[in-house]
Design a protein around this motif. Structure first.
Motif, PDB file in Angstrom:
ATOM      1  N   ALA A 166       0.971  -4.291  -8.925  1.00 35.65           N
ATOM      2  CA  ALA A 166      -0.346  -4.879  -9.195  1.00 35.65           C
ATOM      3  C   ALA A 166      -0.249  -6.394  -9.313  1.00 35.65           C
ATOM      4  CB  ALA A 166      -0.932  -4.280 -10.466  1.00 35.65           C
ATOM      5  N   GLU A 167       0.826  -6.863  -9.935  1.00 37.51           N
ATOM      6  CA  GLU A 167       1.010  -8.312 -10.060  1.00 37.51           C
ATOM      7  C   GLU A 167       1.207  -8.945  -8.691  1.00 37.51           C
ATOM      8  OE1 GLU A 167       4.151 -11.429 -12.177  1.00 37.51           O
ATOM      9  OE2 GLU A 167       4.042  -9.319 -12.806  1.00 37.51           O
ATOM     10  N   MET A 168       1.983  -8.308  -7.820  1.00 35.82           N
ATOM     11  CA  MET A 168       2.175  -8.821  -6.467  1.00 35.82           C
ATOM     12  C   MET A 168       0.863  -8.840  -5.697  1.00 35.82           C
ATOM     13  SD  MET A 168       5.802  -6.985  -5.513  1.00 35.82           S
ATOM     14  CE  MET A 168       5.792  -7.631  -3.860  1.00 35.82           C
ATOM     15  N   GLN A 169       0.033  -7.825  -5.896  1.00 35.36           N
ATOM     16  CA  GLN A 169      -1.255  -7.777  -5.219  1.00 35.36           C
ATOM     17  C   GLN A 169      -2.147  -8.950  -5.647  1.00 35.36           C
ATOM     18  OE1 GLN A 169      -2.189  -5.297  -2.863  1.00 35.36           O
ATOM     19  NE2 GLN A 169      -3.811  -6.823  -2.504  1.00 35.36           N
ATOM     20  N   VAL A 170      -2.152  -9.265  -6.953  1.00 39.47           N
ATOM     21  CA  VAL A 170      -2.945 -10.398  -7.450  1.00 39.47           C
ATOM     22  C   VAL A 170      -2.430 -11.707  -6.869  1.00 39.47           C
ATOM     23  CG1 VAL A 170      -3.562 -11.693  -9.525  1.00 39.47           C
ATOM     24  CG2 VAL A 170      -3.615  -9.196  -9.551  1.00 39.47           C
ATOM     25  N   MET A 171      -1.115 -11.841  -6.804  1.00 39.19           N
ATOM     26  CA  MET A 171      -0.544 -13.065  -6.259  1.00 39.19           C
ATOM     27  C   MET A 171      -0.903 -13.232  -4.789  1.00 39.19           C
ATOM     28  SD  MET A 171       3.222 -13.017  -8.075  1.00 39.19           S
ATOM     29  CE  MET A 171       3.735 -14.472  -7.195  1.00 39.19           C
ATOM     30  N   ILE A 172      -0.818 -12.170  -4.025  1.00 37.73           N
ATOM     31  CA  ILE A 172      -1.149 -12.253  -2.595  1.00 37.73           C
ATOM     32  C   ILE A 172      -2.614 -12.610  -2.405  1.00 37.73           C
ATOM     33  CG2 ILE A 172      -1.371 -10.890  -0.492  1.00 37.73           C
ATOM     34  CD1 ILE A 172       1.178  -9.427  -1.299  1.00 37.73           C
ATOM     35  N   ASP A 173      -3.495 -12.006  -3.208  1.00 40.97           N
ATOM     36  CA  ASP A 173      -4.917 -12.344  -3.114  1.00 40.97           C
ATOM     37  C   ASP A 173      -5.153 -13.816  -3.456  1.00 40.97           C
ATOM     38  OD1 ASP A 173      -5.457  -9.765  -2.389  1.00 40.97           O
ATOM     39  OD2 ASP A 173      -5.997  -9.104  -4.417  1.00 40.97           O
ATOM     40  N   THR A 207       0.844  -1.207   0.000  1.00 38.17           N
ATOM     41  CA  THR A 207       0.000   0.000   0.000  1.00 38.17           C
ATOM     42  C   THR A 207       0.872   1.247   0.000  1.00 38.17           C
ATOM     43  OG1 THR A 207      -1.729  -1.207   1.190  1.00 38.17           O
ATOM     44  CG2 THR A 207      -1.836   1.196   1.223  1.00 38.17           C
ATOM     45  N   ARG A 208       1.950   1.236   0.801  1.00 38.91           N
ATOM     46  CA  ARG A 208       2.856   2.380   0.828  1.00 38.91           C
ATOM     47  C   ARG A 208       3.520   2.580  -0.535  1.00 38.91           C
ATOM     48  NH1 ARG A 208       4.584   0.382   6.030  1.00 38.91           N
ATOM     49  NH2 ARG A 208       6.490  -0.397   5.043  1.00 38.91           N
ATOM     50  N   MET A 209       3.895   1.451  -1.169  1.00 39.02           N
ATOM     51  CA  MET A 209       4.515   1.567  -2.490  1.00 39.02           C
ATOM     52  C   MET A 209       3.539   2.136  -3.516  1.00 39.02           C
ATOM     53  SD  MET A 209       6.611  -2.060  -2.539  1.00 39.02           S
ATOM     54  CE  MET A 209       7.152  -1.841  -4.221  1.00 39.02           C
ATOM     55  N   LYS A 210       2.257   1.731  -3.420  1.00 37.83           N
ATOM     56  CA  LYS A 210       1.257   2.289  -4.329  1.00 37.83           C
ATOM     57  C   LYS A 210       1.124   3.801  -4.152  1.00 37.83           C
ATOM     58  CE  LYS A 210      -1.784  -1.701  -4.963  1.00 37.83           C
ATOM     59  NZ  LYS A 210      -3.153  -2.229  -4.731  1.00 37.83           N
ATOM     60  N   LEU A 211       1.107   4.256  -2.883  1.00 38.46           N
ATOM     61  CA  LEU A 211       0.975   5.686  -2.621  1.00 38.46           C
ATOM     62  C   LEU A 211       2.186   6.458  -3.150  1.00 38.46           C
ATOM     63  CD1 LEU A 211      -0.515   5.607   0.999  1.00 38.46           C
ATOM     64  CD2 LEU A 211      -1.689   6.222  -1.119  1.00 38.46           C
ATOM     65  N   GLN A 212       3.373   5.913  -2.897  1.00 36.42           N
ATOM     66  CA  GLN A 212       4.577   6.594  -3.376  1.00 36.42           C
ATOM     67  C   GLN A 212       4.628   6.644  -4.902  1.00 36.42           C
ATOM     68  OE1 GLN A 212       7.799   4.535  -1.541  1.00 36.42           O
ATOM     69  NE2 GLN A 212       7.330   5.258   0.532  1.00 36.42           N
ATOM     70  N   LEU A 213       4.231   5.525  -5.546  1.00 38.80           N
ATOM     71  CA  LEU A 213       4.231   5.516  -7.005  1.00 38.80           C
ATOM     72  C   LEU A 213       3.179   6.465  -7.564  1.00 38.80           C
ATOM     73  CD1 LEU A 213       4.662   1.690  -7.685  1.00 38.80           C
ATOM     74  CD2 LEU A 213       6.356   3.485  -8.078  1.00 38.80           C
ATOM     75  N   ALA A 214       2.050   6.592  -6.857  1.00 45.41           N
ATOM     76  CA  ALA A 214       1.010   7.512  -7.331  1.00 45.41           C
ATOM     77  C   ALA A 214       1.456   8.965  -7.256  1.00 45.41           C
ATOM     78  CB  ALA A 214      -0.266   7.306  -6.516  1.00 45.41           C
ATOM     79  N   MET A 215       2.352   9.283  -6.321  1.00 45.92           N
ATOM     80  CA  MET A 215       2.820  10.653  -6.161  1.00 45.92           C
ATOM     81  C   MET A 215       3.984  10.977  -7.090  1.00 45.92           C
ATOM     82  SD  MET A 215       2.634  10.827  -2.003  1.00 45.92           S
ATOM     83  CE  MET A 215       3.304  12.474  -1.965  1.00 45.92           C
ATOM     84  N   MET A 216       4.559   9.978  -7.712  1.00 45.49           N
ATOM     85  CA  MET A 216       5.692  10.204  -8.611  1.00 45.49           C
ATOM     86  C   MET A 216       5.187  10.612  -9.991  1.00 45.49           C
ATOM     87  SD  MET A 216       8.175   7.035  -7.506  1.00 45.49           S
ATOM     88  CE  MET A 216       9.456   7.563  -8.643  1.00 45.49           C
ATOM     89  N   PRO A 217       5.983  11.352 -10.753  1.00 45.60           N
ATOM     90  CA  PRO A 217       5.573  11.760 -12.102  1.00 45.60           C
ATOM     91  C   PRO A 217       5.482  10.559 -13.024  1.00 45.60           C
ATOM     92  CG  PRO A 217       7.872  12.323 -11.711  1.00 45.60           C
ATOM     93  CD  PRO A 217       7.340  11.877 -10.391  1.00 45.60           C
ATOM     94  N   ASP A 218       4.677  10.709 -14.087  1.00 43.78           N
ATOM     95  CA  ASP A 218       4.492   9.630 -15.038  1.00 43.78           C
ATOM     96  C   ASP A 218       5.771   9.398 -15.833  1.00 43.78           C
ATOM     97  OD1 ASP A 218       1.914   9.359 -14.179  1.00 43.78           O
ATOM     98  OD2 ASP A 218       1.078  10.687 -15.724  1.00 43.78           O
ATOM     99  N   MET A 219       6.331   8.241 -15.651  1.00 46.87           N
ATOM    100  CA  MET A 219       7.546   7.839 -16.349  1.00 46.87           C
ATOM    101  C   MET A 219       7.419   6.350 -16.703  1.00 46.87           C
ATOM    102  SD  MET A 219      10.359   9.690 -13.882  1.00 46.87           S
ATOM    103  CE  MET A 219      11.694   8.977 -14.828  1.00 46.87           C
ATOM    104  N   ALA A 220       8.194   5.946 -17.664  1.00 51.36           N
ATOM    105  CA  ALA A 220       8.150   4.544 -18.089  1.00 51.36           C
ATOM    106  C   ALA A 220       8.530   3.619 -16.946  1.00 51.36           C
ATOM    107  CB  ALA A 220       9.077   4.332 -19.282  1.00 51.36           C
ATOM    108  N   GLU A 221       9.549   4.014 -16.192  1.00 46.46           N
ATOM    109  CA  GLU A 221       9.979   3.184 -15.081  1.00 46.46           C
ATOM    110  C   GLU A 221       8.892   3.097 -14.013  1.00 46.46           C
ATOM    111  OE1 GLU A 221      11.593   5.607 -16.352  1.00 46.46           O
ATOM    112  OE2 GLU A 221      13.476   4.809 -17.196  1.00 46.46           O
ATOM    113  N   VAL A 222       8.189   4.196 -13.772  1.00 45.69           N
ATOM    114  CA  VAL A 222       7.126   4.199 -12.757  1.00 45.69           C
ATOM    115  C   VAL A 222       5.990   3.275 -13.181  1.00 45.69           C
ATOM    116  CG1 VAL A 222       5.411   5.626 -11.595  1.00 45.69           C
ATOM    117  CG2 VAL A 222       7.731   6.490 -11.958  1.00 45.69           C
ATOM    118  N   GLU A 223       5.635   3.299 -14.457  1.00 42.61           N
ATOM    119  CA  GLU A 223       4.565   2.432 -14.944  1.00 42.61           C
ATOM    120  C   GLU A 223       4.938   0.960 -14.792  1.00 42.61           C
ATOM    121  OE1 GLU A 223       1.603   3.359 -15.761  1.00 42.61           O
ATOM    122  OE2 GLU A 223       2.128   5.479 -15.397  1.00 42.61           O
ATOM    123  N   GLU A 224       6.220   0.638 -15.016  1.00 41.13           N
ATOM    124  CA  GLU A 224       6.650  -0.745 -14.838  1.00 41.13           C
ATOM    125  C   GLU A 224       6.558  -1.158 -13.387  1.00 41.13           C
ATOM    126  OE1 GLU A 224      10.524  -1.023 -16.436  1.00 41.13           O
ATOM    127  OE2 GLU A 224       9.888  -0.812 -18.545  1.00 41.13           O
TER     128      GLU A 224
END
Length: 421
Positions: A254-261, A231-248
């Motif tokens: 998101a993949e880790m979230q699906v795996m945990i679920d 959750t903290r990583m999602k918040l930090q990534l949401a506050m970062m500017p749109d970049m290719a690395e950020v999207e990756e």
């Protein structure tokens, strides 16, 4: 318990007829033959008919046998063979004691036997009651044997029923536990060995429950601990500017979230859901409708809704999840899905067919292992987490059934969900 009784009765019968019957019959036959020989010898000494009549009358009074003298008669031709063991025994005794031609007629009268002996001047006719020739205790012995056997069988049946009843209850409890049910009123009873087996079953049941609870709590705790940094990583990534690395990075999170679920769903397994009566026809129609709304091309066999209703005690949410996973897999890898329902003996089979590439036969057992994927990449969009089939089989086995994979008539894969009726 019954086999020794039958053997004992058979041995007793053999000993009785081999010893008692033969011995008593021989003695009685020899006794009658000796009396006949005595009368014949006395008749030979008598000089006139009056003396012979007196001899025959005296013999009838003291031997309980009727003697009749028929002068001038001849015996008929001998029969081809004697009838029965009694005639053979009596004939042997007559040969030993009388030593004259004789004939035996056991049908002359009810409970009487006629013995005719050829003498030089005529035929001596002898009527002997049956009780003089064999013992009636044989019938009493047979009745006693049958009666005692019936009594012993009845006692053994009642005893074994009382001993088998706890074993049957143990079998029912084990079968119910294997299907995820519980028998609250089950308690050890019966013989010592049966109670030991029941205690062992209760201990095993408690150990399995503790193991499942510990697994669920452990994975739930791990999932909870991982969700916080995610959750903290999602918040930090949401506050970062749109970049290719950020999207990756967002895609990885998101993949880790699906795996945990998926891990948490596999560990939880919906095992706490209560059973209720479910109409499989209505359930399949509902699942088919949901799949079509999600874009799947699915054909539901008309006999599912038009045939006889199939109502079973099921965990509705769990079974819906099982079928949804299988239909989702079929729709993902095939262009079209066919859904049908068949009754086979004591089982109901839900058939899910597709026209996809299928699964190689040597891999059909491996795909049920947790996190196993035929697709070599770890892309969630192409292969999922690898828990869908595992969860589906786990749910089916909780209901006492199974999930099987076969070749489909539609040239793809057939998934069979087998449930006990």
């Amino acid at each position: 318990m019954m086999t020794p009784v039958v053997l004992a009765q058979a041995i007793a019968t053999f000993v009785f007829y081999d010893r008692h019957w033969d011995t008593m019959t021989n003695r009685l036959a020899n006794s009658v033959s000796g009396e006949i020989a005595f009368v014949i010898e006395q008749l030979a000494r008598d000089k006139d008919e009056a003396a012979r009549a007196e001899t025959l009358s005296m013999a009838a009074r003291h031997t309980d046998i009727l003697f009749t003298w028929n002068p001038g008669e001849e015996l008929p031709a001998p029969p081809a063979r004697l009838r029965g063991a009694l005639e053979e025994t009596l004939g042997q005794a007559l040969d030993d004691r009388v030593r004259r031609p004789w004939r035996i007629n056991s049908n002359v009268a009810h409970k009487w036997i006629e013995i005719r002996v050829q003498l030089p001047e005529g035929v001596l006719s002898v009527l002997s009651p049956e009780r003089r020739l064999y013992s009636f205790t044989s019938y009493l012995f047979i009745i006693w044997m049958l009666g005692s056997a019936l009594v012993l069988f009845s006692i053994a049946t009642l005893f074994m029923r009382n001993q088998i009843r706890p074993i049957r209850r143990l079998a029912v409890a084990a079968d119910a536990f294997g299907k995820g049910r519980d028998m609250a009123d089950f308690r050890p009873e019966g013989a010592v060995e049966v109670r030991q087996a029941a205690h062992a079953f209760l201990l095993m049941r408690d150990r399995i429950r503790r193991q499942i609870a510990q697994r669920t709590e452990m994975l739930a705790g791990v999932s909870h601990d991982l969700r916080t940094p995610l959750t903290r990583m999602k918040l930090q990534l949401a506050m970062m500017p749109d970049m290719a690395e950020v999207e990756e990075l967002k895609a990885d999170v998101a993949e880790m979230q699906v795996m945990i679920d998926g891990y948490l769903s596999f560990a939880r397994g919906d095992g706490e859901e209560e059973e209720r009566q479910v109409d499989l026809s209505l359930l399949l129609a509902e699942i088919a409708g949901n799949a079509r709304r999600e874009g799947a091309r699915l054909t539901l066999d008309p006999t599912v809704t038009q045939g006889e209703a199939v109502v079973l005690p099921l965990r509705l949410l769990s079974l819906r999840r099982c079928l949804t996973n299988l239909i989702g897999n079929a729709a993902r890898y095939g262009r079209h899905v066919w859904l049908s329902l068949e009754r086979r003996g004591n089982f109901v089979e839900i058939l899910i067919d597709d026209d996809g590439p299928g699964i190689p036969e040597d891999q059909r057992d491996a795909v049920f292992r947790p996190f196993f994927r035929l697709e070599p990449s770890r892309n969630q969009k192409t292969g999922g987490v690898g828990l869908g089939l595992t969860i589906a089989r786990d749910i089916a086995r909780q209901h006492g059934g199974d999930v099987l994979l076969r070749d489909s008539p539609q040239k793809g894969l057939r998934a069979v969900v087998r449930l006990p009726v």
